[in-house]
Scaffold this active site. Structure first.
Site, short mmCIF file in Angstrom:
data_model
loop_
_atom_site.label_atom_id
_atom_site.label_comp_id
_atom_site.label_asym_id
_atom_site.label_seq_id
_atom_site.Cartn_x
_atom_site.Cartn_y
_atom_site.Cartn_z
N HIS A 53 -14.25 21.45 -22.01
CA HIS A 53 -14.50 22.85 -22.38
C HIS A 53 -15.06 22.93 -23.81
O HIS A 53 -16.06 23.62 -24.06
CB HIS A 53 -13.18 23.63 -22.26
CG HIS A 53 -13.21 25.05 -22.73
ND1 HIS A 53 -13.10 26.13 -21.87
CD2 HIS A 53 -13.30 25.60 -23.98
CE1 HIS A 53 -13.14 27.26 -22.56
NE2 HIS A 53 -13.25 26.97 -23.85
N GLU A 54 -14.43 22.25 -24.74
CA GLU A 54 -14.88 22.33 -26.14
C GLU A 54 -16.27 21.73 -26.30
O GLU A 54 -17.09 22.22 -27.07
CB GLU A 54 -13.88 21.62 -27.07
CG GLU A 54 -12.48 22.23 -27.09
CD GLU A 54 -12.45 23.71 -27.42
OE1 GLU A 54 -13.39 24.23 -28.04
OE2 GLU A 54 -11.46 24.38 -27.01
N HIS B 216 -18.81 24.31 -25.51
CA HIS B 216 -19.17 25.16 -26.66
C HIS B 216 -20.17 24.43 -27.55
O HIS B 216 -21.15 25.00 -28.00
CB HIS B 216 -17.94 25.51 -27.48
CG HIS B 216 -17.03 26.51 -26.84
ND1 HIS B 216 -17.48 27.66 -26.24
CD2 HIS B 216 -15.67 26.54 -26.72
CE1 HIS B 216 -16.44 28.36 -25.79
NE2 HIS B 216 -15.34 27.69 -26.06
N HIS C 296 -17.96 31.68 -23.63
CA HIS C 296 -16.97 31.88 -22.57
C HIS C 296 -17.59 32.67 -21.42
O HIS C 296 -18.37 33.59 -21.65
CB HIS C 296 -15.75 32.63 -23.11
CG HIS C 296 -14.92 31.80 -24.04
ND1 HIS C 296 -14.45 32.26 -25.25
CD2 HIS C 296 -14.48 30.53 -23.93
CE1 HIS C 296 -13.76 31.30 -25.83
NE2 HIS C 296 -13.76 30.24 -25.07
N TYR D 212 -11.91 32.35 -19.00
CA TYR D 212 -10.52 32.64 -19.39
C TYR D 212 -9.69 32.92 -18.14
O TYR D 212 -10.18 33.42 -17.14
CB TYR D 212 -10.47 33.91 -20.23
CG TYR D 212 -10.64 33.74 -21.72
CD1 TYR D 212 -11.12 32.57 -22.29
CD2 TYR D 212 -10.31 34.79 -22.56
CE1 TYR D 212 -11.26 32.47 -23.66
CE2 TYR D 212 -10.46 34.70 -23.93
CZ TYR D 212 -10.94 33.54 -24.49
OH TYR D 212 -11.08 33.45 -25.83
ZN LIG Z 1 -13.39 28.21 -25.53
#
Ligand SMILES: [Zn+2]
Length: 345
Positions: free
Chosen positions: A190-191, A194, A200, A251
């Protein structure tokens, strides 16, 4: 998955702090273990236990609501804005020819060149295998190559931290991804998302067609984590036709809940579950749009469409007749981009 043109072109935001993690640090007094689990594992945060003062900064010419924690500006929970690129006062965005330049808020494009991401792992980072496993997952599923740095100046530095966090896109220089002990391989995937330019998933401009945000259930001071990029003043682009609930960038229903009640619900009333195991097919599709395979060299001049707005090097500009126009308070004026800085034409 959604990605923003802005993003690529954007100079970068800083670091995002996704808090999927520090499970061990979270207090488990609430018996509702299911929602707790969602909250802890599926919402990355840079500083899970802290709520900073909320303020506004200017970043890439846009005003963003941020939390200030430990001297960092944290946006959307786990995105950290580079302090030297975020300003409390609006910055000059377009220069006269020959004018000496301040350090601009938006000098880098945010894309990694030649589909190559350089990285280094802090020798003190515990459980380094999660980094290598995450990198392998990215390489197996996308056209991006991850190369351990030797000498290059722009790279991701994986290091320990209070939570999971990352900058968005290539910032220039050394940019950290922080991983607390509780950050899993999935959180690391996930990171990295980014760091290569993904926002997101629930920040899609069209997300209200799919979900409803229940602001009454959101922790006070965390509401900004649920803004769309349009609400932030950004232009963007969705690379899948529908919101991808399976995106590793989505999320959970209980992210930033203050009371164990959902903060995000599907409009059709159904439950949804998010995952932190792998890139979804939508994630992969989005990345392919950003980093086309076979395009050894990613062009720094994407295919701009006349009549559309883009944010490039910190300025939101209109593409018209294959030229750029900026809507200043004096009306539309033609501008040009030279070495990542804008000039009046
Ligand atoms: Zn995030």
């Amino acid at each position: 998955m959604r990605k923003l043109k802005v993003l690529f072109l954007l100079p970068v935001l800083g670091m995002i702090a996704c808090s999927e993690d520090p499970i061990s640090e979270i207090d488990n007094t609430t018996p509702n273990s299911i929602t707790e689990d969602f909250n802890q594992n599926l919402t990355e945060k840079a500083y899970p236990k802290q709520l900073g003062a909320t303020s506004q900064v200017y970043f890439a010419g846009q005003k963003l609501p941020v939390e200030e924690i430990k001297g960092s500006y944290v946006y959307q929970g786990d995105i950290i804005l580079p302090k030297d690129m975020a300003n409390v006062q609006p910055k000059k965005l377009v220069y006269q020819e020959g004018e000496s330049l301040q350090k601009s808020t938006g000098r880098t494009s945010g894309l990694w060149k030649d589909n190559t991401v350089y990285f280094q792992v802090d020798s003190n980072l515990p459980n380094q295998q999660r980094v290598y496993d995450a990198v392998k997952h990215w390489e197996s599923n996308t056209s991006l190559d991850f190369v351990e740095r030797s000498g290059v100046s722009d790279y991701i530095y994986f290091t320990a931290g209070a939570g999971c966090s990352s900058y968005i896109g290539r910032v220039g220089g050394r940019q950290e991804i922080t991983l607390a002990d509780g950050c899993s391989t999935g959180n690391t995937i996930h990171e990295i998302g980014h760091a290569v330019g993904l926002w997101h998933e629930q920040s899609r401009v069209d997300r209200d067609r799919h979900v409803t945000i229940l602001y009454d259930n959101i922790e006070s001071g965390r509401e900004h984590n649920f803004s769309t990029y349009e609400e932030m003043g950004y232009e963007g682009e969705e690379f899948t036709s529908n919101l991808d609930f399976n995106s590793i960038m989505m999320y959970s229903s209980y992210s930033f809940s203050k009371n164990g009640e959902p903060t995000i619900v599907k409009n059709d009333g159904g439950a949804y579950y998010v995952q932190r195991q792998e890139l979804s097919s939508g994630d992969i599709q989005g990345i392919e749009s950003m980093y086309p395979s076979g395009s050894g060299t990613t062009t720094s001049e994407p295919n701009y469409i006349n009549g559309e707005y883009y944010t490039v090097s910190g300025l939101t500009v209109l593409r018209y007749n294959d030229s750029w126009y900026y809507g200043s308070r004096f009306g539309w004026r033609k501008v040009k981009l030279v070495d990542s800085n804008w000039y009046w034409v």
